[in-house]
Write a protein that holds these residues in place. Structure first.
Motif, PDB file in Angstrom:
ATOM      1  N   ASP A  17       2.734   6.451 -12.393  1.00  0.00           N
ATOM      2  CA  ASP A  17       2.119   7.761 -12.169  1.00  0.00           C
ATOM      3  C   ASP A  17       0.786   7.548 -11.470  1.00  0.00           C
ATOM      4  O   ASP A  17      -0.290   7.552 -12.082  1.00  0.00           O
ATOM      5  N   LEU A  18       0.885   7.352 -10.165  1.00  0.00           N
ATOM      6  CA  LEU A  18      -0.259   7.003  -9.316  1.00  0.00           C
ATOM      7  C   LEU A  18      -0.163   7.812  -8.026  1.00  0.00           C
ATOM      8  O   LEU A  18       0.907   8.289  -7.651  1.00  0.00           O
ATOM      9  N   SER A  19      -1.292   7.908  -7.307  1.00  0.00           N
ATOM     10  CA  SER A  19      -1.362   8.854  -6.188  1.00  0.00           C
ATOM     11  C   SER A  19      -0.904   8.300  -4.856  1.00  0.00           C
ATOM     12  O   SER A  19      -0.793   9.049  -3.890  1.00  0.00           O
ATOM     13  N   SER A  20      -0.658   7.014  -4.755  1.00  0.00           N
ATOM     14  CA  SER A  20      -0.239   6.457  -3.462  1.00  0.00           C
ATOM     15  C   SER A  20       0.624   5.217  -3.669  1.00  0.00           C
ATOM     16  O   SER A  20       0.568   4.574  -4.730  1.00  0.00           O
ATOM     17  N   VAL A  21       1.387   4.900  -2.626  1.00  0.00           N
ATOM     18  CA  VAL A  21       2.203   3.681  -2.659  1.00  0.00           C
ATOM     19  C   VAL A  21       1.293   2.458  -2.764  1.00  0.00           C
ATOM     20  O   VAL A  21       1.614   1.500  -3.481  1.00  0.00           O
ATOM     21  N   GLU A  22       0.141   2.507  -2.100  1.00  0.00           N
ATOM     22  CA  GLU A  22      -0.786   1.363  -2.163  1.00  0.00           C
ATOM     23  C   GLU A  22      -1.249   1.125  -3.600  1.00  0.00           C
ATOM     24  O   GLU A  22      -1.288  -0.011  -4.076  1.00  0.00           O
ATOM     25  N   ALA A  24       0.297   2.012  -6.279  1.00  0.00           N
ATOM     26  CA  ALA A  24       1.442   1.541  -7.066  1.00  0.00           C
ATOM     27  C   ALA A  24       1.690   0.058  -6.814  1.00  0.00           C
ATOM     28  O   ALA A  24       1.898  -0.724  -7.747  1.00  0.00           O
ATOM     29  N   GLU A  25       1.639  -0.342  -5.536  1.00  0.00           N
ATOM     30  CA  GLU A  25       1.864  -1.759  -5.201  1.00  0.00           C
ATOM     31  C   GLU A  25       0.801  -2.644  -5.853  1.00  0.00           C
ATOM     32  O   GLU A  25       1.106  -3.750  -6.313  1.00  0.00           O
ATOM     33  N   ALA A  26      -0.440  -2.155  -5.903  1.00  0.00           N
ATOM     34  CA  ALA A  26      -1.515  -2.950  -6.518  1.00  0.00           C
ATOM     35  C   ALA A  26      -1.241  -3.133  -8.010  1.00  0.00           C
ATOM     36  O   ALA A  26      -1.416  -4.236  -8.564  1.00  0.00           O
ATOM     37  N   TYR A  38      10.545   0.022 -13.599  1.00  0.00           N
ATOM     38  CA  TYR A  38       9.518   0.997 -13.218  1.00  0.00           C
ATOM     39  C   TYR A  38      10.112   2.376 -13.086  1.00  0.00           C
ATOM     40  O   TYR A  38      11.296   2.532 -12.781  1.00  0.00           O
ATOM     41  N   LYS A  39       9.246   3.383 -13.265  1.00  0.00           N
ATOM     42  CA  LYS A  39       9.658   4.772 -13.062  1.00  0.00           C
ATOM     43  C   LYS A  39       8.847   5.376 -11.927  1.00  0.00           C
ATOM     44  O   LYS A  39       7.614   5.255 -11.896  1.00  0.00           O
TER      45      LYS A  39
END
Ligand SMILES: O=C(O)c1cc(=O)[nH]c(=O)n1[C@@H]1O[C@H](COP(=O)(O)O)[C@@H](O)[C@H]1O
Length: 235
Positions: A17-22, A24-26, A38-39
């Motif tokens: 539950d994060l605002s960007s792919v970056e 999430a990748e971090a 992961y969801k």
């Protein structure tokens, strides 16, 4: 008891539950081998995160696409066909009969459909305000039975209902439990919460955890602590 088909670590599903792919990748890089499942939900999915699903699957991670579909049957079926092509393991729909039936018929051979019974942020008053006559446990139980009859693969419910639902549907359906809060962590907007160990002991197969991992000062340590608690509870 641990389900024969699920590894202990796979029983923790971390909600990206994060605002960007970056972002999430971090987080995924920080969590490393600690997290295998992961969801991707509304926040990340609508910010380009659905493209991450096949990438994670290629890296050997399992992915739960949580868009909680609910629409006319044809639209649900087409949506589920698209989610199946992403290589997801689980996808959610709301537990309405037409919706569940359309999803089951469209899912193909590798995607499993989870029916969301009653959201873990709801209590009796919230259901009443939404026009329902049944209370939380009665509605969860009725929907669990309908889902089973329609051939749905698993159910999303809170830890509070897990033992009763397990008794109703038996061992085959996957029970997926959000509203997980390690002892001492903030409930936030969740109303039906349980610790990881108690939820596993109550019969949950999978725990969905967002903020207690995503917002932790040390997310990897938070995830490892939950995996240890799952193991200690017999998982
Ligand atoms: O389907 C879900 O995953 C879900 C169902 C439900 O009843 N309650 C619920 O919290 N969830 C999801 O589980 C996650 C819980 O996040 P945290 O409350 O931050 O741990 C969120 O991504 C929710 O969208």
């Amino acid at each position: 008891m641990k389900p024969a088909h699920v590894d202990t670590r796979d029983r923790l599903i971390v909600a990206l539950d994060l605002s960007s792919v970056e972002a999430a990748e971090a987080l995924i890089a920080r969590l490393g081998d600690s997290v295998t499942f992961y969801k991707v939900g509304y926040q990340l999915g609508y910010a380009g995160g659905l493209a991450l699903v096949p990438k994670l699957a290629e890296r050997g991670k399992k992915v739960f696409v949580d868009l909680k579909l609910h629409d006319i049957g044809n639209t649900v079926a087409k949506g589920i066909e698209s989610i199946a092509k992403l290589g997801a393991t689980f996808a959610t729909v709301h537990a309405y009969p037409q919706t569940m039936q359309a999803a089951v018929e469209a899912r193909g051979s590798s995607l499993k459909i989870l029916a969301v019974t009653v959201l873990t942020s709801y209590d009796e008053d919230d259901l009443h305000a939404a026009g329902y006559r049944l209370g939380v446990s009665d509605l969860v139980e009725a929907r669990a039975l309908q889902a089973q009859t329609l051939g749905v693969d698993g159910l999303v419910c809170s830890g509070e209902e897990a033992a009763t639902v397990r008794g109703i549907v038996g061992p085959q359906m996957a029970l997926v439990t959000p509203g997980i809060r390690p002892a001492g962590s903030a409930a936030g907007d969740q109303k039906r919460i349980m610790t990881p160990g108690r939820a596993i002991a109550a019969g949950a197969d999978y725990l969905v955890v967002g903020r207690p991992v995503v917002e932790a000062a040390d997310p990897k340590a938070a995830a490892e602590a939950i995996v240890s608690e799952i193991a200690q509870a017999g998982g």
